[in-house]
Design a protein around this motif. Structure first.
Motif, short mmCIF file in Angstrom:
data_model
loop_
_atom_site.label_atom_id
_atom_site.label_comp_id
_atom_site.label_asym_id
_atom_site.label_seq_id
_atom_site.Cartn_x
_atom_site.Cartn_y
_atom_site.Cartn_z
N GLY A 39 34.18 -21.03 7.80
CA GLY A 39 34.70 -21.90 9.17
C GLY A 39 35.58 -22.99 8.74
O GLY A 39 36.75 -23.15 9.18
N THR A 40 35.49 -23.38 7.49
CA THR A 40 36.22 -24.46 7.10
C THR A 40 37.66 -24.11 6.63
O THR A 40 38.40 -24.79 6.70
N ASP A 62 39.31 -23.06 10.20
CA ASP A 62 39.56 -24.30 10.79
C ASP A 62 40.72 -25.19 9.98
O ASP A 62 41.28 -26.29 10.61
#
Length: 174
Positions: free
Chosen positions: A116-117, A120
């Motif tokens: 996710g990091t 994103d």
């Protein structure tokens, strides 16, 4: 052949424990340098807070890896102490299997955080450094914890003599 695989396992265990110790040193150095710069030079490391936060996360997961194999962390052994040798071993195997399951699920969830990091493109505040590599190193510590707990489980079941366990009553006798 069993000695050779035990030797490889012991080397992996020692390497993981050394890596955890190195991360303790890195966190302490980061804090020390940040405090000295702030106190004596009225300046700070750019992104010191972000680095400290992410390094602490890395330290926690590698610390879990280091303590998972040895079984030297804080435990409540009321039932275990009253049990006989066979029941103690059964409790140890059961508890280690539960720990293996919990940490494996945690590792899967942490990988989702790493992904996710990355997707994103989360970055630090001052220097705009991507944060996903820090999360990936923490995740690697969690993977090592799963590996060490699996080795511990294997040894508990098949080679309990290879474990160096120290329980509360053994510490009191020393």
């Amino acid at each position: 052949m069993a000695t050779r695989s035990a030797s490889y396992m012991d080397r992996a265990i020692n390497t993981i424990e050394w890596l955890a110790a190195i991360f303790v040193g890195i966190v302490a150095l980061n804090i020390f340098v940040a405090v000295v710069l702030r106190k004596f030079f009225d300046t700070s490391i750019p992104d010191a807070y972000d680095f400290g936060r992410m390094l602490l996360g890395i330290l926690i997961f590698w610390g879990i890896a280091a303590t998972s194999y040895r079984g030297g962390h804080i435990t409540v052994d009321l039932v275990w102490t009253a049990a006989g040798p066979r029941m103690k071993r059964a409790i140890d195997v059961f508890a280690t299997l539960v720990l293996l399951f919990v940490v494996a699920v945690q590792t899967i969830m942490l990988f989702d955080k790493v992904r996710g990091t990355y997707v994103d493109n989360v970055q630090t505040y001052d220097l705009n450094i991507p944060t996903w590599p820090f999360y990936a190193v923490a995740w690697a510590g969690d993977v090592c914890a799963v590996l060490l707990i699996a080795i511990r489980t294997y040894r508990l079941i098949f080679h309990p003599e290879q474990l160096e366990e120290v329980h509360a009553e053994q510490k009191a006798d020393e």
